[in-house]
Design an enzyme around this catalytic site. Structure first.
Site, short mmCIF file in Angstrom:
data_model
loop_
_atom_site.label_atom_id
_atom_site.label_comp_id
_atom_site.label_asym_id
_atom_site.label_seq_id
_atom_site.Cartn_x
_atom_site.Cartn_y
_atom_site.Cartn_z
N ASP A 294 77.00 -9.56 18.43
CA ASP A 294 77.81 -10.32 17.47
C ASP A 294 79.24 -9.81 17.47
O ASP A 294 80.19 -10.59 17.40
CB ASP A 294 77.22 -10.22 16.05
CG ASP A 294 78.10 -10.96 15.04
OD1 ASP A 294 78.25 -12.18 15.21
OD2 ASP A 294 78.64 -10.33 14.13
N HIS B 72 73.80 -12.56 1.16
CA HIS B 72 75.01 -12.66 1.97
C HIS B 72 75.92 -13.72 1.37
O HIS B 72 75.45 -14.77 0.93
CB HIS B 72 74.64 -13.08 3.40
CG HIS B 72 75.85 -13.26 4.27
ND1 HIS B 72 76.40 -12.24 4.98
CD2 HIS B 72 76.61 -14.35 4.52
CE1 HIS B 72 77.47 -12.68 5.63
NE2 HIS B 72 77.62 -13.96 5.36
N ARG C 226 85.40 -15.23 19.79
CA ARG C 226 85.58 -16.44 18.98
C ARG C 226 86.91 -16.37 18.22
O ARG C 226 87.62 -17.37 18.12
CB ARG C 226 84.42 -16.60 17.98
CG ARG C 226 83.10 -17.01 18.65
CD ARG C 226 81.94 -16.82 17.70
NE ARG C 226 82.06 -17.62 16.50
CZ ARG C 226 81.51 -17.29 15.32
NH1 ARG C 226 80.82 -16.17 15.19
NH2 ARG C 226 81.66 -18.07 14.28
N LYS D 26 72.37 -10.64 11.88
CA LYS D 26 72.61 -9.35 11.23
C LYS D 26 71.62 -9.13 10.08
O LYS D 26 71.18 -8.01 9.84
CB LYS D 26 74.06 -9.27 10.74
CG LYS D 26 75.04 -9.10 11.90
CD LYS D 26 76.50 -9.15 11.46
CE LYS D 26 76.96 -10.54 11.17
NZ LYS D 26 78.37 -10.80 11.12
N SER E 8 75.49 -15.79 13.87
CA SER E 8 76.18 -14.52 13.61
C SER E 8 75.67 -13.88 12.31
O SER E 8 75.34 -12.69 12.26
CB SER E 8 77.68 -14.80 13.54
OG SER E 8 78.37 -13.75 12.95
N1 URA Z 1 80.73 -14.27 8.88
C1 URA Z 1 80.00 -13.78 9.92
O1 URA Z 1 79.37 -12.73 9.82
N2 URA Z 1 80.02 -14.47 11.07
C2 URA Z 1 80.68 -15.62 11.24
O2 URA Z 1 80.63 -16.21 12.32
C3 URA Z 1 81.43 -16.13 10.14
C4 URA Z 1 81.42 -15.43 8.97
#
Ligand code: URA
Length: 391
Positions: free
Chosen positions: A132, A53, A139, A158, A154
């Site tokens: 999320d 990621h 947010r 995932k 977050s």
């Molecule tokens: N990327 C994400 O998936 N979530 C966040 O909160 C910030 C960046």
């Protein structure tokens, strides 16, 4: 997700998290609740699966290279990716610049492809971590994105839901990243590794430089062209290749591959990584000839230095925003950066080229600062963290 907590209460909680911070224990608890809000993936063969990621940057083509490199070394990679966010480009937008590429796989098809050919990159599914999506939207509207705990929950939720045994995080740090300060990037890197570890998965987080675009190209089509050059062992730029290999090496190490750095490099130089990428395109509706058909837009605007000096700064965020806007109408639109921070240029030397009908010379010129003395040198990879320790 059951409606017991309404949006006002949830937004108040998010603001409290931003102001007070979340402890590691609280971050893990939130991550767990988010994972449990939807489906999770598992791999029937029980083979070791890795994932990566990026926290988001400009000219960040690392996934396009690291995923096939690792798969070409015999380690399965399952990668669900996002679309462009702010000034940063999304891996899915880049892959969709390849004619025919299908990024919207069912989760069954995604798992099956990972098992069959060793890798898949697909768009994030709504079935995984639906909490999320809702929390992120809140947010976004309440200025509560920038909390290390909320960001970590977050991202990691995932990744855990997508079922990988090990995850490498590439935390970008600098003027064109969401984490501008090294201290902030380091805190996020440590938190990502520790939260991942709390789920019994292996986490490793690199902090890498994003004070200038990672590669030379910015824009979906041109970044795919550059990624292909790296995959064929014909990189024209060391920085992008360096980060691609550092991420691939960390992924291979977590999978227990000995001598990971050398193994990853051979996958590039032998052409195996490129062939794996083409195999993945074939499995997702595209082909090598479609890949070869990508070209930058034919409207080209060169930018030349007006005076001699050292490149002191390149505004990657401004270039990223511009390329994203131009490419919304034309996937071949983008920017090729010809210089790096620290390079000595003379008047008339090429700084960059913009492609596409919307290219704007003033914007491009303002993105390059030339000074009389060279700026201090910066590393490309600052540090690497495992849960609780610097690696
Ligand atoms: N990327 C994400 O998936 N979530 C966040 O909160 C910030 C960046």
């Amino acid at each position: 997700m059951s409606g017991e907590v309404d949006d006002a209460q949830m937004a108040a909680l998010a603001m409290a998290c931003v102001w007070r911070g979340l402890s590691l224990e609280e971050t893990v608890a939130l991550t767990k609740a988010m994972v449990e809000s939807g489906a999770t993936l598992s791999y029937p063969s029980k083979a070791f699966v890795v994932d990566k990621h990026s926290s988001g940057g400009v000219s960040d083509l690392v996934s396009l290279v690291a995923v096939p490199v690792v798969a070409a070394c015999g380690v399965r990679v399952a990668k669900l990716s996002g679309r462009a966010l702010g000034h940063t480009g999304g891996t899915i937008d880049k892959l969709e610049a390849i004619p025919g590429f299908n990024a919207t796989l069912s989760m069954d098809a995604f798992v099956h492809q990972v098992e069959r050919i060793g890798c898949a990159i697909a768009a994030q599914s709504d079935a995984l971590v639906p909490a999320d999506k809702r929390l992120y939207h809140l947010r976004d509207r309440t200025a509560t994105v920038r909390s290390i705990g909320l960001i970590a929950a977050s991202i990691v939720s995932k990744k855990i839901a997508a079922g990988a045994n090990a995850i490498v995080y590439d935390v970008k740090c600098g003027s064109a990243a969401f984490m501008r300060e090294e201290r902030e990037a380091e805190a996020l890197a440590r938190t990502l590794a520790s939260v991942t570890d709390a789920f019994g998965r292996q986490g490793r987080a690199l902090v890498t430089d994003m004070n200038e675009p990672l590669g030379r190209s910015i824009g979906p089509g041109v970044e795919v062209i550059e990624a292909c050059r790296i995959l064929r062992g014909r990189a024209r730029d060391e920085r992008a290749e360096h980060v691609c290999l550092a991420v691939a090496e960390a992924m291979l190490e977590l999978a227990g591959v000995p001598d990971a750095a050398a193994v990853a490099r051979v996958a590039l130089t032998s052409g195996r990584a490129y062939r794996k990428f083409v195999e993945m395109l074939g499995a997702q509706g595209s082909s090598e000839s479609a890949l070869e058909s990508i070209e930058p837009s034919d409207r080209r605007m060169p930018l030349r230095a007006e005076r001699e000096g050292y490149i002191a700064a390149i505004d990657g965020a401004a270039l990223g925003h511009a390329a994203r806007e131009w490419a919304a109408r034309d996937k071949g639109a983008g920017i090729i950066v010809r210089v790096r921070i620290g390079d000595l240029v003379r008047a008339g030397d090429s700084l960059a080229e913009a492609y596409g009908a919307d290219a704007d010379e003033t914007l491009l010129r303002d993105a390059f600062a030339i000074e009389a003395s060279p700026p201090p040198k910066r590393p490309v990879v600052y540090a690497s963290y495992r849960a609780g320790e610097r690696w």
